[in-house]
Design a protein around this motif. Structure first.
Motif, short mmCIF file in Angstrom:
data_model
loop_
_atom_site.label_atom_id
_atom_site.label_comp_id
_atom_site.label_asym_id
_atom_site.label_seq_id
_atom_site.Cartn_x
_atom_site.Cartn_y
_atom_site.Cartn_z
N PHE A 42 0.24 -59.50 9.04
CA PHE A 42 1.23 -59.25 7.99
C PHE A 42 0.58 -58.44 6.88
O PHE A 42 -0.41 -58.85 6.29
N MET A 43 1.16 -57.25 6.59
CA MET A 43 0.70 -56.38 5.51
C MET A 43 1.89 -56.02 4.62
O MET A 43 3.04 -56.26 4.97
N HIS A 44 1.62 -55.39 3.48
CA HIS A 44 2.69 -54.93 2.62
C HIS A 44 3.55 -53.90 3.33
O HIS A 44 3.06 -53.13 4.17
N LYS A 45 4.81 -53.86 3.02
CA LYS A 45 5.73 -52.92 3.65
C LYS A 45 5.24 -51.48 3.49
O LYS A 45 4.85 -51.06 2.41
N GLY A 46 5.27 -50.73 4.58
CA GLY A 46 4.83 -49.34 4.56
C GLY A 46 3.38 -49.16 4.94
O GLY A 46 2.94 -48.03 5.19
N VAL A 47 2.63 -50.26 5.01
CA VAL A 47 1.21 -50.17 5.39
C VAL A 47 1.09 -50.14 6.91
O VAL A 47 1.59 -51.03 7.60
N ASN A 48 0.47 -49.11 7.42
CA ASN A 48 0.13 -49.03 8.83
C ASN A 48 -0.94 -47.96 9.01
O ASN A 48 -1.20 -47.18 8.09
N LYS A 49 -1.55 -47.92 10.15
CA LYS A 49 -2.66 -46.99 10.37
C LYS A 49 -2.20 -45.54 10.34
O LYS A 49 -2.96 -44.65 9.91
N GLY A 50 -0.99 -45.27 10.77
CA GLY A 50 -0.48 -43.90 10.73
C GLY A 50 -0.29 -43.40 9.31
O GLY A 50 -0.67 -42.27 8.98
N ALA A 51 0.29 -44.24 8.46
CA ALA A 51 0.45 -43.87 7.06
C ALA A 51 -0.90 -43.66 6.40
O ALA A 51 -1.09 -42.74 5.59
N GLY A 52 -1.87 -44.50 6.77
CA GLY A 52 -3.22 -44.35 6.23
C GLY A 52 -3.87 -43.04 6.66
O GLY A 52 -4.53 -42.36 5.87
N LEU A 53 -3.66 -42.67 7.92
CA LEU A 53 -4.23 -41.42 8.43
C LEU A 53 -3.62 -40.23 7.70
O LEU A 53 -4.34 -39.32 7.27
N TRP A 54 -2.31 -40.21 7.54
CA TRP A 54 -1.66 -39.10 6.84
C TRP A 54 -2.10 -39.04 5.38
O TRP A 54 -2.30 -37.96 4.82
N LYS A 55 -2.25 -40.21 4.76
CA LYS A 55 -2.66 -40.22 3.35
C LYS A 55 -4.06 -39.63 3.20
O LYS A 55 -4.32 -38.82 2.30
N LEU A 56 -4.99 -40.02 4.09
CA LEU A 56 -6.33 -39.46 4.02
C LEU A 56 -6.31 -37.96 4.30
O LEU A 56 -6.99 -37.18 3.62
N ALA A 57 -5.54 -37.54 5.30
CA ALA A 57 -5.44 -36.11 5.61
C ALA A 57 -4.93 -35.34 4.39
O ALA A 57 -5.45 -34.26 4.07
N ASP A 58 -3.95 -35.89 3.70
CA ASP A 58 -3.42 -35.22 2.51
C ASP A 58 -4.47 -35.15 1.40
O ASP A 58 -4.60 -34.12 0.72
N ILE A 59 -5.23 -36.21 1.23
CA ILE A 59 -6.30 -36.22 0.22
C ILE A 59 -7.31 -35.13 0.51
O ILE A 59 -7.80 -34.45 -0.40
N LEU A 60 -7.61 -34.94 1.80
CA LEU A 60 -8.64 -33.98 2.21
C LEU A 60 -8.09 -32.57 2.45
O LEU A 60 -8.85 -31.65 2.75
N GLY A 61 -6.77 -32.42 2.34
CA GLY A 61 -6.17 -31.11 2.58
C GLY A 61 -6.20 -30.71 4.04
O GLY A 61 -6.25 -29.51 4.37
N VAL A 62 -6.11 -31.68 4.93
CA VAL A 62 -6.12 -31.43 6.37
C VAL A 62 -4.69 -31.53 6.90
O VAL A 62 -3.97 -32.49 6.59
N ALA A 63 -4.26 -30.56 7.68
CA ALA A 63 -2.93 -30.60 8.28
C ALA A 63 -2.84 -31.78 9.24
O ALA A 63 -3.80 -32.10 9.95
N HIS A 64 -1.68 -32.42 9.28
CA HIS A 64 -1.53 -33.61 10.12
C HIS A 64 -1.79 -33.29 11.59
O HIS A 64 -2.31 -34.13 12.33
#
Length: 271
Positions: A191-213
């Protein structure tokens, strides 16, 4: 496609069954990092609990290297363990879920930023965690012992009967409107907070680093990896995957987690 981020699950994917990392994986990951690729453990565990993995891979305390922890609730830069993102469960909600789950009498995990507390630890769970993760045993039926001191980013109920975990999920569903639910390691409901998942985490890191999904690769084996596999430009399942996730994998390795599955993917698609 030139992949710039490899997001990789830990248990039953990168780690062998004895919780070690095989030489083939280490060598392939080292070669990918030397090419400038980010190798990012993407795990249900927290940053502190995979320190040994980072040391083995030469990533410990390294600048511009990262970990996606707690199934995406936390993103950390390895250098100085600098937190870039943190999304815990609202405390009162975590407490309500924990109290309700305690009525089942099962082994439970409570994940805070730096500590994992475990209630009702069983010999089987103790054996499974050996070499994988440290924890603090507690006796508790509520979360008052950490109220005002620590935030909770994940709760786990443990049982190797998947149907029983599904039953728990169905029975406590009224509490879960603001919660993401996942299953992992053929023994956990998480059980995690709503919206938390590994895919969202991957996209968030990619956005931080300026990497295309589409310049990301994900490697996994189980249900809690589905969102990460769906998010990545290339989704790789290891040979020993849970059959439920096969439909989300672009490719499946010939090697299992015990045979260097992660290395196989890196050799084919990065090196």
């Amino acid at each position: 496609m030139k992949y710039k981020i490899i997001a990789c699950d830990m248990d039953e994917t990168l780690l062998s069954s004895d919780a070690t990392i095989c030489r083939r994986n280490i060598e392939a990951i080292t070669a990918a990092i030397a090419k400038g690729v980010k190798f990012v453990p993407c795990t249900g565990r927290g940053f502190r609990s995979i320190e040994g993995v980072l040391r083995t891979l030469g990533l410990y305390d390294q600048a511009d290297q990262y970990v996606i922890g707690f199934n995406g609730a936390n993103i950390t830069e390895n250098k100085g363990s600098r937190s870039l993102f943190w999304d815990p469960i609202p405390f009162d909600l975590a407490d309500r879920i924990f109290r309700r789950c305690c009525t089942y009498g099962q082994c439970m995990h409570i994940y805070t930023r730096d500590v994992v507390y475990i209630t009702n630890i069983t010999p089987d769970e103790e054996a499974f965690l050996h070499g994988r993760m440290g924890y603090v045993p507690v006796e508790a039926e509520d979360l008052d012992f950490i109220r005002g001191k620590e935030e909770v980013c994940k709760l786990i109920v443990t049982n190797t009967d998947y149907d029983y975990l599904q039953q728990i999920h169905a029975e406590i569903r009224p509490l879960l409107d603001d919660i993401t639910v996942s299953f992992s390691s053929n023994r956990y409901i998480e059980f995690m907070h709503k919206g938390v998942n590994k895919g969202a985490g991957l996209w968030k890191l990619a956005d931080i680093l300026g990497v295309a999904h589409e310049e990301t690769m994900a490697i996994g084996d189980n249900i809690n990896d589905i969102d990460m596999l769906k998010a990545a430009g290339l989704s790789v399942g290891v040979h020993n995957l849970n059959p439920v996730i096969r439909q989300y994998c672009d490719v499946v390795t010939d090697a299992t987690n015990n045979e260097g599955a992660v290395a196989e993917a890196i050799e084919k698609y990065v090196l």
